[in-house]
Motif scaffolding. Structure first.
Motif, PDB file in Angstrom:
ATOM      1  N   LEU A   1      -8.121   3.683  -9.350  1.00 54.01           N
ATOM      2  CA  LEU A   1      -7.607   5.051  -9.343  1.00 54.01           C
ATOM      3  C   LEU A   1      -7.217   5.414  -7.907  1.00 54.01           C
ATOM      4  CD1 LEU A   1     -10.301   6.606 -11.726  1.00 54.01           C
ATOM      5  CD2 LEU A   1      -7.987   5.862 -12.319  1.00 54.01           C
ATOM      6  N   ASP A   2      -7.466   6.639  -7.507  1.00 54.59           N
ATOM      7  CA  ASP A   2      -7.129   7.062  -6.149  1.00 54.59           C
ATOM      8  C   ASP A   2      -8.130   6.503  -5.137  1.00 54.59           C
ATOM      9  OD1 ASP A   2      -4.820   8.641  -6.671  1.00 54.59           O
ATOM     10  OD2 ASP A   2      -6.110  10.192  -7.507  1.00 54.59           O
ATOM     11  N   THR A   3      -7.638   6.247  -3.927  1.00 57.90           N
ATOM     12  CA  THR A   3      -8.445   5.723  -2.829  1.00 57.90           C
ATOM     13  C   THR A   3      -8.463   6.731  -1.688  1.00 57.90           C
ATOM     14  OG1 THR A   3      -7.841   3.452  -3.379  1.00 57.90           O
ATOM     15  CG2 THR A   3      -8.681   3.840  -1.174  1.00 57.90           C
ATOM     16  N   ILE A   4      -9.627   6.842  -1.031  1.00 58.05           N
ATOM     17  CA  ILE A   4      -9.756   7.702   0.147  1.00 58.05           C
ATOM     18  C   ILE A   4     -10.047   6.830   1.353  1.00 58.05           C
ATOM     19  CG2 ILE A   4     -11.100   9.522   1.264  1.00 58.05           C
ATOM     20  CD1 ILE A   4     -11.677  10.699  -1.417  1.00 58.05           C
ATOM     21  N   ASN A   5      -9.235   6.977   2.381  1.00 60.17           N
ATOM     22  CA  ASN A   5      -9.487   6.276   3.635  1.00 60.17           C
ATOM     23  C   ASN A   5     -10.395   7.152   4.497  1.00 60.17           C
ATOM     24  OD1 ASN A   5      -9.473   4.883   6.048  1.00 60.17           O
ATOM     25  ND2 ASN A   5      -7.358   5.399   6.566  1.00 60.17           N
ATOM     26  N   PRO A   6     -11.642   6.737   4.746  1.00 60.21           N
ATOM     27  CA  PRO A   6     -12.550   7.573   5.532  1.00 60.21           C
ATOM     28  C   PRO A   6     -12.036   7.872   6.938  1.00 60.21           C
ATOM     29  CG  PRO A   6     -13.743   5.795   4.441  1.00 60.21           C
ATOM     30  CD  PRO A   6     -12.287   5.493   4.286  1.00 60.21           C
ATOM     31  N   LEU A   7     -11.117   7.042   7.449  1.00 56.68           N
ATOM     32  CA  LEU A   7     -10.594   7.226   8.803  1.00 56.68           C
ATOM     33  C   LEU A   7      -9.231   7.922   8.815  1.00 56.68           C
ATOM     34  CD1 LEU A   7     -11.541   3.724  10.262  1.00 56.68           C
ATOM     35  CD2 LEU A   7     -12.935   5.799  10.109  1.00 56.68           C
TER      36      LEU A   7
ATOM     37  N   ILE B   1     -11.078   0.875   7.672  1.00 60.28           N
ATOM     38  CA  ILE B   1     -12.326   0.166   7.960  1.00 60.28           C
ATOM     39  C   ILE B   1     -12.079  -1.331   8.151  1.00 60.28           C
ATOM     40  CG2 ILE B   1     -14.592  -0.464   7.028  1.00 60.28           C
ATOM     41  CD1 ILE B   1     -14.809   2.308   5.877  1.00 60.28           C
ATOM     42  N   PRO B   2     -11.222  -2.000   7.349  1.00 58.72           N
ATOM     43  CA  PRO B   2     -10.910  -3.409   7.632  1.00 58.72           C
ATOM     44  C   PRO B   2     -10.315  -3.622   9.027  1.00 58.72           C
ATOM     45  CG  PRO B   2     -10.251  -2.885   5.401  1.00 58.72           C
ATOM     46  CD  PRO B   2     -10.649  -1.595   6.040  1.00 58.72           C
ATOM     47  N   ASP B   3      -9.545  -2.660   9.532  1.00 59.22           N
ATOM     48  CA  ASP B   3      -9.013  -2.766  10.894  1.00 59.22           C
ATOM     49  C   ASP B   3     -10.146  -2.762  11.915  1.00 59.22           C
ATOM     50  OD1 ASP B   3      -6.355  -2.759  10.005  1.00 59.22           O
ATOM     51  OD2 ASP B   3      -6.242  -0.565  10.074  1.00 59.22           O
ATOM     52  N   VAL B   4     -11.120  -1.895  11.720  1.00 58.31           N
ATOM     53  CA  VAL B   4     -12.265  -1.821  12.638  1.00 58.31           C
ATOM     54  C   VAL B   4     -13.057  -3.126  12.588  1.00 58.31           C
ATOM     55  CG1 VAL B   4     -14.406  -0.596  13.182  1.00 58.31           C
ATOM     56  CG2 VAL B   4     -12.404   0.685  12.389  1.00 58.31           C
TER      57      VAL B   4
ATOM     58  N   LEU C   1     -18.894  -2.551   3.316  1.00 58.07           N
ATOM     59  CA  LEU C   1     -17.995  -1.454   2.963  1.00 58.07           C
ATOM     60  C   LEU C   1     -16.657  -1.955   2.437  1.00 58.07           C
ATOM     61  CD1 LEU C   1     -18.594   0.998   5.969  1.00 58.07           C
ATOM     62  CD2 LEU C   1     -19.165   1.412   3.577  1.00 58.07           C
ATOM     63  N   CYS C   2     -16.275  -3.155   2.857  1.00 61.56           N
ATOM     64  CA  CYS C   2     -14.970  -3.700   2.455  1.00 61.56           C
ATOM     65  C   CYS C   2     -15.051  -4.654   1.268  1.00 61.56           C
ATOM     66  CB  CYS C   2     -14.325  -4.440   3.631  1.00 61.56           C
ATOM     67  SG  CYS C   2     -14.002  -3.414   5.066  1.00 61.56           S
TER      68      CYS C   2
ATOM     69  N   GLY D   1     -12.473  -1.705  -2.760  1.00 63.08           N
ATOM     70  CA  GLY D   1     -11.420  -1.048  -3.513  1.00 63.08           C
ATOM     71  C   GLY D   1     -11.471   0.461  -3.484  1.00 63.08           C
ATOM     72  N   LEU D   2     -12.447   1.026  -2.772  1.00 60.51           N
ATOM     73  CA  LEU D   2     -12.595   2.484  -2.737  1.00 60.51           C
ATOM     74  C   LEU D   2     -12.272   3.076  -1.371  1.00 60.51           C
ATOM     75  CD1 LEU D   2     -15.870   2.916  -4.810  1.00 60.51           C
ATOM     76  CD2 LEU D   2     -13.534   3.362  -5.558  1.00 60.51           C
ATOM     77  N   PHE D   3     -12.818   2.466  -0.314  1.00 61.46           N
ATOM     78  CA  PHE D   3     -12.685   3.038   1.024  1.00 61.46           C
ATOM     79  C   PHE D   3     -12.096   2.044   2.026  1.00 61.46           C
ATOM     80  CE2 PHE D   3     -16.699   4.712  -0.900  1.00 61.46           C
ATOM     81  CZ  PHE D   3     -16.170   5.907  -1.336  1.00 61.46           C
ATOM     82  N   ASP D   4     -11.468   0.990   1.536  1.00 57.79           N
ATOM     83  CA  ASP D   4     -10.964  -0.054   2.434  1.00 57.79           C
ATOM     84  C   ASP D   4      -9.439  -0.112   2.483  1.00 57.79           C
ATOM     85  OD1 ASP D   4     -10.703  -0.851  -0.160  1.00 57.79           O
ATOM     86  OD2 ASP D   4     -11.643  -2.815   0.090  1.00 57.79           O
ATOM     87  N   GLY D   5      -8.784   1.004   2.169  1.00 58.09           N
ATOM     88  CA  GLY D   5      -7.327   1.045   2.217  1.00 58.09           C
ATOM     89  C   GLY D   5      -6.846   2.436   2.571  1.00 58.09           C
ATOM     90  N   PRO D   6      -5.546   2.626   2.640  1.00 58.64           N
ATOM     91  CA  PRO D   6      -5.008   3.952   2.960  1.00 58.64           C
ATOM     92  C   PRO D   6      -5.244   4.944   1.823  1.00 58.64           C
ATOM     93  CG  PRO D   6      -3.239   2.450   2.381  1.00 58.64           C
ATOM     94  CD  PRO D   6      -4.485   1.617   2.449  1.00 58.64           C
ATOM     95  N   THR D   7      -5.257   6.210   2.154  1.00 60.10           N
ATOM     96  CA  THR D   7      -5.398   7.266   1.153  1.00 60.10           C
ATOM     97  C   THR D   7      -4.156   7.286   0.268  1.00 60.10           C
ATOM     98  OG1 THR D   7      -6.761   8.594   2.646  1.00 60.10           O
ATOM     99  CG2 THR D   7      -5.702   9.747   0.819  1.00 60.10           C
TER     100      THR D   7
END
Length: 485
Positions: free
Chosen positions: A146-152, A221-224, A261-262, A268-274
């Motif tokens: 579904l929708d993804t949220i990027n924490p950053l 987060i994968p970038d970090v 986290l990734c 699939g939830l917080f490891d991509g763009p919003t």
């Protein structure tokens, strides 16, 4: 001096229901008189001794005063503007089934009608979706596939910063950095079940700075994770070493935490763009995370933290743009339901949650935090966490209590002033110890509204028109009973 005997009326007074006997006007039933309502200014002409309860009539009609019958209204922003309260924070506590959702949804319905935008930041049961769609709002469904949220994600703050220059742009840049770092540390704390070390904190902050300067998009987060594993000279310097092996000794635990986290259960939830941005022009926005309900407390708490951070960033951006005359002034109501899910996730999360959600009355934002038990705020391992958790209640200018058992009421009395009659009233609304099938919670729709040391306002809410199905939280249970029975 002798007293005169009382005068006996020539004609005896009739009994209340009339004389008994044929044709003597005996009434078998006396109907209730018609009830009228008016202000004391109007009614005093008919009866000069009318006195109201003094309950506020500013805001959304919540229900009728249980002692006086007057309509009680509430709006945390309007109350603050009128000087009735010092901040627009609400803390709601009550047993399951007592009607916490009903009064919350009444506030959402009413305040959006007055122009305030409602933000439901982490709907764990999907119970606000129907109402938000009814209001013509936006529903963002967060979940796998579904929708993804990027924490950053800088979100609207980043858009606002792009429209500014000078000191104001620099202020927003630092605000974005601080929010990113706070949320990333909160997620890491949650996943590892313990605090982030000082050296890890410094490394994460430096990594975010490097990525922000290099990328033409929001980091993820994968970038970090990839940057920390590369061991660049800037991060070696942050760890106070010039040796890669010594650096990895400091960063190894953080690498595993970010990997979880990734690639762990949060993949699939917080490891991509919003994927879906919040529409600040919508009358109400709900971040529905009910698809994660069965995925465990850690995942739900992580999703709630991300929703809180993203929602508050939206409010900050709207306030910054309004201050510069680049957007209209907006007011918001943030709903933070099931508070206990986040603060019990790991030691130290109370402080991080507090930093994300601390009230800022200058932003034109009200918040409503709810939980079903004060025990949730006390069931924390560290004393400092317990003290900060109780601070949520202490800082809220408005505390609403639905039905609560005696032990819960006594815990609340340790935090705020509650008279014996008020405590007894709230206890009387608690669910009885009975096995009677189909019994309705005795306190459903009954609330005590407390503001500071003022006498509480007992109010009873009655649903009208479409509210009966819009506010219904038991529909799924009844549907299951019908299908199985």
């Amino acid at each position: 001096m002798t007293r005169k005997a009382p005068r006996t009326p020539a004609v005896p007074l009739a009994p209340a229901w009339g004389w008994r006997g044929r044709g003597l006007g005996r009434a078998a039933n006396i109907p209730t008189g018609m009830s009228y309502q008016g202000t004391t200014t109007q009614v005093c002409g008919l009866f000069p001794y009318v006195a109201g309860s003094g309950s506020p009539v500013t805001g959304v009609p919540i229900g009728r005063h249980m002692l006086w019958g007057e309509v009680v209204c509430m709006d945390p922003l309007a109350w603050m503007r009128a000087g009735l309260t010092t901040n627009p924070g609400i803390f709601l506590v009550g047993q399951p089934g007592s009607g916490k959702s009903a009064i919350t949804k009444r506030l959402v319905m009413g305040m959006t009608s007055f122009g305030t935008r409602a933000l439901i930041l982490g709907d764990t049961k999907g119970e606000y979706t129907r109402l938000v769609e009814y209001l013509g709002g936006q529903v963002i469904r967060v979940g796998r596939g579904l929708d993804t949220i990027n924490p950053l994600d800088a979100g609207p703050l980043g858009q606002a910063m792009a429209r500014m220059t000078g000191r104001e742009a620099e202020r927003l840049r630092l605000e974005i950095r601080g929010r990113r770092l706070d949320l990333l540390i909160a997620l890491c704390t949650l996943v590892r079940g313990g605090p982030v070390k000082n050296v890890e904190h410094v490394i994460l902050g430096r990594a975010l700075d490097i990525l922000t300067s290099k990328l033409d998009r929001d980091p993820t987060i994968p970038d970090v994770l990839a940057l920390i594993r590369e061991c660049p000279a800037e991060l070696l310097d942050a760890a106070w070493t010039d040796n890669a092996e010594s650096y990895m000794d400091s960063a190894r635990d953080m690498v595993f935490t970010l990997t979880l986290l990734c690639d762990g259960s949060l993949k699939g939830l917080f490891d991509g763009p919003t994927t879906t941005a919040v529409n600040l022009d919508a009358p109400a926005v709900s971040m529905d995370i009910s698809a994660l309900a069965g995925a465990g407390d850690t995942l739900v708490a992580a999703a709630m933290l991300c929703c809180w951070a993203y929602g508050y960033a939206c409010v900050d951006a709207a306030a910054a743009l309004a201050e510069q005359g680049l957007a209209p002034q907006r007011t918001f109501l943030a709903i933070l339901d099931e508070l206990w899910r986040v603060i019990r996730g790991a030691p130290g999360l109370v402080e991080l949650a507090d930093a994300l959600t601390r009230l800022n009355r200058h932003l034109g934002m009200a918040s409503l935090m709810s939980t079903h038990s004060v025990i949730d705020l006390e069931a924390l391992g560290r004393d400092e966490d317990k003290a900060k958790a109780k601070g949520f209640i202490e800082r809220a200018a408005i505390v609403i209590m639905a039905g609560l058992p005696a032990k819960e009421v006594e815990r609340i009395r340790e935090i705020m002033l509650l008279t014996d009659p008020e405590a007894g009233l709230v206890r009387s609304w608690a669910a009885p110890e009975t096995w009677l099938p189909g019994a309705v919670h005795p306190g459903r729709g009954k609330y005590l509204i407390k503001t500071g040391e003022r006498i509480g306002i007992p109010v009873e809410l009655s649903l009208v028109d479409d509210e009966s199905w819009l506010y219904d939280t038991d529909a799924a249970v009844r549907l299951l009973q019908a299908s199985t029975g």
